[in-house]
Scaffold this active site. Structure first.
Site, PDB file in Angstrom:
ATOM      1  N   ASN A   1       0.858  -1.178   0.000  1.00 47.73           N
ATOM      2  CA  ASN A   1       0.000   0.000   0.000  1.00 47.73           C
ATOM      3  C   ASN A   1       0.901   1.237   0.000  1.00 47.73           C
ATOM      4  O   ASN A   1       2.128   1.126   0.120  1.00 47.73           O
ATOM      5  CB  ASN A   1      -0.980  -0.004   1.166  1.00 47.73           C
ATOM      6  CG  ASN A   1      -0.301  -0.016   2.525  1.00 47.73           C
ATOM      7  OD1 ASN A   1       0.709   0.659   2.745  1.00 47.73           O
ATOM      8  ND2 ASN A   1      -0.861  -0.783   3.473  1.00 47.73           N
ATOM      9  N   LEU A   2       0.313   2.403  -0.141  1.00 47.12           N
ATOM     10  CA  LEU A   2       1.116   3.619  -0.290  1.00 47.12           C
ATOM     11  C   LEU A   2       1.986   3.866   0.941  1.00 47.12           C
ATOM     12  O   LEU A   2       3.154   4.269   0.813  1.00 47.12           O
ATOM     13  CB  LEU A   2       0.199   4.818  -0.542  1.00 47.12           C
ATOM     14  CG  LEU A   2       0.905   6.160  -0.772  1.00 47.12           C
ATOM     15  CD1 LEU A   2       1.828   6.089  -1.985  1.00 47.12           C
ATOM     16  CD2 LEU A   2      -0.114   7.280  -0.933  1.00 47.12           C
ATOM     17  N   HIS A   3       1.441   3.617   2.121  1.00 50.15           N
ATOM     18  CA  HIS A   3       2.216   3.833   3.347  1.00 50.15           C
ATOM     19  C   HIS A   3       3.432   2.908   3.379  1.00 50.15           C
ATOM     20  O   HIS A   3       4.550   3.349   3.706  1.00 50.15           O
ATOM     21  CB  HIS A   3       1.328   3.584   4.565  1.00 50.15           C
ATOM     22  CG  HIS A   3       2.066   3.648   5.865  1.00 50.15           C
ATOM     23  ND1 HIS A   3       2.487   4.839   6.422  1.00 50.15           N
ATOM     24  CD2 HIS A   3       2.477   2.653   6.717  1.00 50.15           C
ATOM     25  CE1 HIS A   3       3.116   4.583   7.562  1.00 50.15           C
ATOM     26  NE2 HIS A   3       3.113   3.274   7.761  1.00 50.15           N
ATOM     27  N   GLU A   4       3.227   1.647   3.037  1.00 52.28           N
ATOM     28  CA  GLU A   4       4.344   0.695   3.023  1.00 52.28           C
ATOM     29  C   GLU A   4       5.376   1.071   1.968  1.00 52.28           C
ATOM     30  O   GLU A   4       6.591   0.968   2.197  1.00 52.28           O
ATOM     31  CB  GLU A   4       3.808  -0.718   2.759  1.00 52.28           C
ATOM     32  CG  GLU A   4       2.949  -1.272   3.888  1.00 52.28           C
ATOM     33  CD  GLU A   4       2.160  -2.503   3.483  1.00 52.28           C
ATOM     34  OE1 GLU A   4       1.765  -3.272   4.388  1.00 52.28           O
ATOM     35  OE2 GLU A   4       1.919  -2.695   2.270  1.00 52.28           O
TER      36      GLU A   4
ATOM     37  N   ASP B   1      -5.701  -8.563   1.093  1.00 51.40           N
ATOM     38  CA  ASP B   1      -5.740  -9.999   0.801  1.00 51.40           C
ATOM     39  C   ASP B   1      -6.581 -10.268  -0.434  1.00 51.40           C
ATOM     40  O   ASP B   1      -6.238 -11.109  -1.276  1.00 51.40           O
ATOM     41  CB  ASP B   1      -6.330 -10.764   1.990  1.00 51.40           C
ATOM     42  CG  ASP B   1      -5.458 -10.681   3.234  1.00 51.40           C
ATOM     43  OD1 ASP B   1      -4.257 -10.393   3.088  1.00 51.40           O
ATOM     44  OD2 ASP B   1      -5.984 -10.899   4.336  1.00 51.40           O
TER      45      ASP B   1
END
Length: 481
Positions: free
Chosen positions: A195-198, A264
């Site tokens: 995701n963008l944060h990761e 998922d």
């Protein structure tokens, strides 16, 4: 982008990673505890669901794709519960049960559709030194169309390189849902889905689309990745591939209830689509649509193939209209899975007139979906003579498909629709006329499998034959008469 559904039922995916149990305690709350300033929840419902890699496998199986799940669990009741649920859903479980660690369990307490607290049961450190996923499960790659590494940073995928190497050696694409800030562990994978944060935790803050693309291209080069899919919440998804223009897909969710397990679902649909033969851009588009479905549900949830297919049809405007028999069989099965009642009628429909429109409106009211089967041009000539049809079959089908009462139109070349009835098995067979049901062709077939037959009246003094005869009589007359 014109999307088609992959052959999910002919694919198989191997899922390896952190297996966990999601447990939900739910009930009403109407007072504050006298012991502490916290709400008191009267638990009325306890629900268990596979989480982590288990939820990925469950999503894959829900699409009709063969799913095999491997990973570590404890030797406990939670592992028994997980295995029973997953195998009941069609997932093949290959668990390595360990004596010195519990099965990871996340307990969520919910009231009024709000999560109040989450309690995690797990070992503080992964207690399986010397255990190797590659050693235990790389042999399961044979016959798989994709490998998913579902990393929740719980220890199962401390060193995924042997697994990635084993998959690449047999030509199986590797999809990774990454965790942490060391993406170098996934070097050589086919696709990462952070995701963008990761992603920003690894690549740095991206203040613009250009920054995002540049950082992604740099990461793909450094890690020898074939692709990078960045999920961006309300901003959708961005697919990056070396040497290919980036693909931005907008978010499609209309109402978000819970994002639990959405990642998922994304990687599950990606893997099942690729294993089913879909190109990567199509697989990403399908995953994006699936994500919009799953965030509208509470808790970890799976998206079924009929749900996804209906959403695709709605997106592309193909949920109605003229279809081939193979296409129609699929959408009828989907309608039946949704509990809808399917009505079937047939005819030449050479010149659509008021009688036809009234009749089809009546037929549609007998159920939830109406199929109109149209005789082919050759079939009409055999039945009506060499001067018919007046309009060719493609035009007749187009006009019928444009009527509000009609859901699907299909063409058949036989003199009767019996073969269609054998395949589609509609709930109701409708015919217009002034005869009883014994005069309806195919009534024995329909009643034989438990369907019903209805005879409806036509509008008086309106028929294609009468219209044709009137036109022929008027030919050559003075228009002023």
């Amino acid at each position: 982008m014109k999307l088609t559904m992959p052959r999910f039922d002919q694919a198989r995916v191997l899922v390896l990673g952190d297996i966990m149990l999601d447990r939900y305690w739910a009930g009403p709350t109407s007072r504050i505890s006298p012991e502490a300033p916290v709400p008191v929840v009267r638990v009325e419902q306890i629900t268990d669901r596979p989480g982590g890699a288990g939820n990925v496998a469950l999503n894959i199986a829900a699409l009709g794709t063969g799913a095999t799940l491997g990973g570590y669990t404890g030797r406990d009741e939670m592992a028994d519960t997980l295995q029973a649920m997953l195998e009941g859903a069609g997932v093949k479980c290959v668990f390595e049960r360990l004596d010195d660690m519990p099965t990871i369990t996340k307990l969520r307490v919910i009231s009024r559709q709000q999560q109040l607290i989450r309690l995690d049961f797990e070992a503080s450190e992964f207690c399986a030194p010397g255990h190797s996923l590659e050693q235990h499960w790389s042999s399961l790659l044979e016959g798989c169309g994709a490998l998913v590494l579902s990393d929740y940073a719980k220890g199962a995928l401390v060193d995924p390189q042997p697994l990635i190497g084993a998959a690449k050696a047999v030509g199986v694409p590797v999809l990774v849902d990454p965790k942490g800030t060391d993406f170098s562990r996934y070097r050589g994978a086919t696709l990462l889905t952070p995701n963008l944060h990761e992603f920003e935790a690894v690549a740095g803050r991206c203040r613009s689309e250009q920054d995002l693309v540049a950082a992604g291209e740099k990461l793909m080069t450094e890690l020898d990745l074939a692709g990078l899919l960045i999920t961006r919440g309300e901003h959708g998804m961005t697919l990056l591939r070396p040497g290919v223009e980036e693909l931005h897909l907008p978010a499609r969710a209309r109402e978000v209830f819970d994002v639990t397990g959405a990642g998922d679902t994304v990687i599950a649909v990606l893997a099942a689509s690729l294993a089913g033969g879909a190109p990567l851009p199509d697989a990403v588009a399908l995953a994006n649509i699936a994500a919009s479905i799953v965030v509208g549900k509470l808790g970890t949830a799976a998206v079924s193939a009929p749900e996804l297919r209906r959403a695709v049809q709605s997106e592309t405007g193909s949920e109605r209209g003229a279809l081939s028999l193979d296409q129609l069989a699929v959408v009828v099965a989907d309608a039946r899975a949704q509990g809808e009642k399917v009505v079937f009628t047939n005819g030449c429909f050479d010149i659509i007139h008021a009688g036809h429109v009234s009749y089809l409106e009546q037929a549609r009211k007998l159920g939830d979906r109406l199929i109109v089967a149209v005789n082919s041009d050759a079939s009409v000539r055999r039945l009506k003579g060499s001067g018919r049809p007046i309009n060719p079959q493609d035009r007749r089908m187009a006009v019928l498909a444009g009527l509000e009462a009609v859901d699907w139109v299909v063409c058949f070349d036989d003199d009767t629709p019996v073969s269609l009835l054998d395949v589609l098995k509609p709930d109701v067979l409708v015919k217009g006329g002034d005869y009883d049901k014994a005069g309806v062709v195919g009534w024995e077939v329909v009643e034989g499998y438990g369907g019903e037959v209805q005879v409806l009246g036509f509008v008086d003094n309106v028929s294609t034959t009468a219209i044709v005869e009137r036109i022929q009589r008027n030919q050559g007359q003075d228009p002023s008469q």
